[in-house]
Design a protein around this motif. Sequence first.
Motif, short mmCIF file in Angstrom:
data_model
loop_
_atom_site.label_atom_id
_atom_site.label_comp_id
_atom_site.label_asym_id
_atom_site.label_seq_id
_atom_site.Cartn_x
_atom_site.Cartn_y
_atom_site.Cartn_z
N UNK A 68 0.84 -1.20 0.00
CA UNK A 68 0.00 0.00 0.00
C UNK A 68 0.87 1.25 0.00
N UNK A 69 0.47 2.23 -0.80
CA UNK A 69 1.10 3.54 -0.79
C UNK A 69 0.01 4.56 -0.51
N UNK A 70 0.20 5.33 0.55
CA UNK A 70 -0.77 6.35 0.96
C UNK A 70 -0.19 7.72 0.64
N UNK A 71 -0.98 8.56 -0.01
CA UNK A 71 -0.59 9.92 -0.36
C UNK A 71 -1.41 10.86 0.51
N UNK A 72 -0.73 11.80 1.20
CA UNK A 72 -1.48 12.71 2.05
C UNK A 72 -0.83 14.07 2.13
N UNK A 73 -1.61 15.02 2.62
CA UNK A 73 -1.14 16.39 2.83
C UNK A 73 -1.32 16.70 4.31
N UNK A 74 -0.33 17.42 4.89
CA UNK A 74 -0.36 17.74 6.31
C UNK A 74 -0.21 19.24 6.52
N UNK A 75 -0.58 19.68 7.72
CA UNK A 75 -0.34 21.08 8.07
C UNK A 75 1.12 21.23 8.49
N UNK A 76 1.59 22.47 8.43
CA UNK A 76 2.95 22.78 8.83
C UNK A 76 2.90 23.85 9.89
#
Length: 127
Positions: A68-76
């Motif tokens: 599995x490869x999970x793509x995500x965006x996070x806060x900084x």
Amino acid sequence: MTGVSEGAGAFSRPPTAVPPGERGATRIADRVVAKIAAQAAREAVGPLPAAASPPHATVAVHHEAARIRVHLELEYPTDVGSRCRAVRRQVLDRVSGLVGFEVPEVAVQVERLHPPVAFGAAQGRTR
């Protein structure tokens, strides 16, 4: 009334067992596993920044093992390592628990970090 009671007796017979070699097989599509993984990642990440896309996943299943490869965006700013570790753990638990596949690899790819938007901050380019 006797016809009804006779019909009810027909349902009390135990079903005949089908030998394991003659049973069908259940195949779970890769996209189903990907949806489960993406939902698990959403649960692990928690609230996202307003401009962030929800996590999505790509999956390769081979012989009941899912990579599995999970793509995500996070806060900084954020602790990227601990957030990715939490996503890996949640995805592994959900996929192996719900689908029953072995999960030898969960790769988490952070696509983007979103800086905080200050209230009244200038938008665009400033000098």
